[in-house]
Design an enzyme around this catalytic site. Structure first.
Site: not given
Length: 587
Positions: A306, A436, A561
């Site tokens: 990451v 975290a 939407h």
């Protein structure tokens, strides 16, 4: 004490369930996770597993009976333990239910004998330098634990050797995301002309001094906020390295304080590898690179996890030639393979050079640049290198404790307690989930258990995770590979952002949502997203899974939407072959 087996509520609309068959008989020994019985709700059949280990002491509702949800249908306890019908564990719920049954039958309800409440044992008053909890470490796990302990009425102290907020606020999540926003802005500039926005000049420069200063201002604002919260909750703050002793005292410099409970929230530090040349000043850690005020022309990133991928993308967006070197067969290997390969393809188009299935064997510094020799015989030349191969628990100050360890991490139980009673270790230091937000939960659970005994377990099964690239990646639950290994027969649903109205309008129509479900009950096993707002949408998926909604039940909801989240809804629908905006599934 006997533990109740109840008729579970398997969905928001479920009011009762029919017992089809008990798989265990009274007197049978059961282990946590064993199948106890099969039930049928209005939607589906489901096997119910034991949540505790012991002996099946009593079955109170038999096969063929229809039972309201949450009603007791049996008991598990220790061998030889007697259970009285009605209220075996002495619970208020059982007594109330028995009373209602008697009243419904027109029978006299016996009065419970008056009992005097046992006085609560009073704790001895705390000395001036004594606390209910001393928290060592002011990162996510630590400051959450301190504030939660204070909310519960405790006298709390917290010890932090540098800045409050830990890795996340100071050299991790927050500063990295500040830089990644710059990368996103630069992507937007590239699309501007095609959207009718004619900039006076498409030439731009990166002022690294201003970039670093802005990052520092964000960090300062948030770390100051944490300190303010601790102060507002009357948490006593100590600055310095806390040396923790077996008698639950903590020494900070020349001062020693004592705790009735200790919470070790010391977090983690950058992991290092022992190869020739690794100590070169041109090899940076993730801590170092966030303060770099001169932009290198080229950067080699050792580790495609990451941190390496996020920071690699930042520098690539600034025009730096970035090469990622990853030992696994793909970047971020903990991710679902299909998502990982899609991200790798997108990042390659953004100019990142990604080498997989290869490692660094030696680093040679010459003429103010590095040559990284790889174990496949090739080389990568770069002005600087970033070491990002993960993090390891930070154990400074804990040397005096004889804690039980597991793979160089502090071993804790479900309550976050270590092998020493009254000492807890939430967050990165236990290595369970080094995120975290997982540390937040572990910290507050540790504080509650420290204040009131073992009252709450830390359930981390549905902890979401995200990679803040552009597009973002996020996941919760099992990957397809893990789900197939465990369940065999699974269902997969997918929907792409390429057909989503808001994604197209936003120039963010890359990626897809993938849903993995159990074929028998349509239980949701995992959700994986690569696309816009993935880190936000995954929280909805985590909530859905935490509340055990099935695919069928999720499809009763309506998603707004135009939104990015419609893609997730359609992916759920595709599990059952009902996605409106997907072509029909091949049979």
């Amino acid at each position: 004490m006997a533990v109740e087996i109840i008729m579970p509520k398997l969905g928001v609309d479920m009011a009762e369930g029919e017992i089809i068959e008990w798989k265990k008989a009274e007197g049978d020994t059961v282990a946590e996770g064993d199948v106890l019985l099969e039930i049928m709700s209005d939607k589906t059949n489901m096997e119910i597993e034991a949540e505790d280990s012991g002996v099946l002491l009593k079955i109170t509702r038999q096969a063929g009976e229809t039972v309201p949800v949450t009603e007791t249908i049996g008991y598990i306890g220790e061998a030889g333990e007697e259970v009285e019908a009605g209220s075996p564990a002495g619970s208020d719920v059982d007594v109330k239910r028995t009373t209602e049954d008697l009243e419904a039958a027109g029978l006299e309800v016996p009065k419970a004998p008056a009992q005097e409440a046992a006085p609560a044992a009073e704790k001895a008053p705390l000395a001036d330098n004594e606390y209910d909890i001393i928290v060592v470490g002011g990162g996510p796990a630590g400051y959450y634990a301190a504030i939660r302990g204070a909310q519960l009425g405790g006298k709390i102290a917290i010890v932090e050797k540098s800045e409050f907020g830990g890795t996340c606020l100071n050299v991790g999540c927050i500063p990295t995301k500040t830089y990644l926003k710059n990368a996103e802005i630069l992507d937007g500039i590239k699309h501007a002309a095609g959207r009718g926005i004619n900039l006076a000049s498409t030439n731009y420069t990166i002022d690294m001094d201003k970039t670093v200063d802005f990052k520092n201002s964000v960090v300062k604002k948030l770390t100051g906020g944490v300190a303010g919260l601790l102060k507002a909750n009357k948490v006593t703050m100590f600055n310095g390295l806390g040396q923790v002793n077996p008698d639950k005292t903590v020494t900070i410099g020349s001062e020693t304080i004592k705790g009735r409970n200790i919470i070790l929230a010391t977090g983690s530090k950058v992991s290092r590898i022992n190869i020739p040349g690794i100590d070169s000043k041109l090899v940076l850690t993730s801590d170092d690179i966030l303060d770099l005020r001169e932009m290198p022309k080229s950067l080699a990133v050792m580790g495609g996890g990451v941190v390496g991928i996020e920071l690699g993308l930042v520098w690539a967006s600034y025009g730096v030639e970035v090469t990622v070197i990853e030992m696994a067969d793909r970047i971020i290997p903990a991710m679902d393979k299909e998502v990982s390969l899609e991200l790798q393809k997108i990042l390659a188009k953004k100019g990142m050079n990604i080498k997989t299935s290869v490692g660094v064997s030696e680093i040679v510094e010459a003429n103010n640049q590095l040559t990284l020799k790889l174990n496949d015989g090739s080389e990568v030349v770069a002005e600087k290198a970033l070491l990002s191969i993960g993090r390891v628990p930070q154990m400074n100050g804990l040397e005096n404790l004889n804690l039980e360890m597991e793979r160089n991490r502090i071993k804790v139980d479900e309550y976050q307690e270590t092998s020493i009673p009254g000492i807890y270790a939430p967050g990165d230091v236990n290595g369970t989930k080094m995120l975290a937000h997982a540390a937040y939960r572990m910290g507050e659970v540790a504080a509650e258990n420290a204040m009131h005994g073992k009252v709450r377990k830390a359930n981390l099964e549905f902890t979401p995770a995200a990679v803040y690239t552009h597009p973002e990646v996020a996941m919760v639950g099992m990957t397809e590979e893990d789900a197939r290994a465990k369940y065999g027969d699974i269902l997969i649903g997918k929907n792409s952002f390429t057909g989503n109205g808001r994604a197209i309008a936003s120039n963010e129509d890359q990626g897809f949502v993938k849903v993995i479900a159990d074929a028998k009950y349509h239980e949701i096993l995992g959700v994986h997203i690569i696309g816009p707002a993935a880190a936000e949408m995954i929280n909805e998926a985590a909530t859905i899974m935490e509340n055990e909604l099935t695919v069928d039940e999720l499809l009763l909801s309506i998603h707004g939407h135009p939104t990015f989240s419609e893609v997730m809804y359609e992916a759920f629908a595709d599990v059952l072959g009902e996605a409106i905006h997907n072509p029909p599934k091949r049979k």
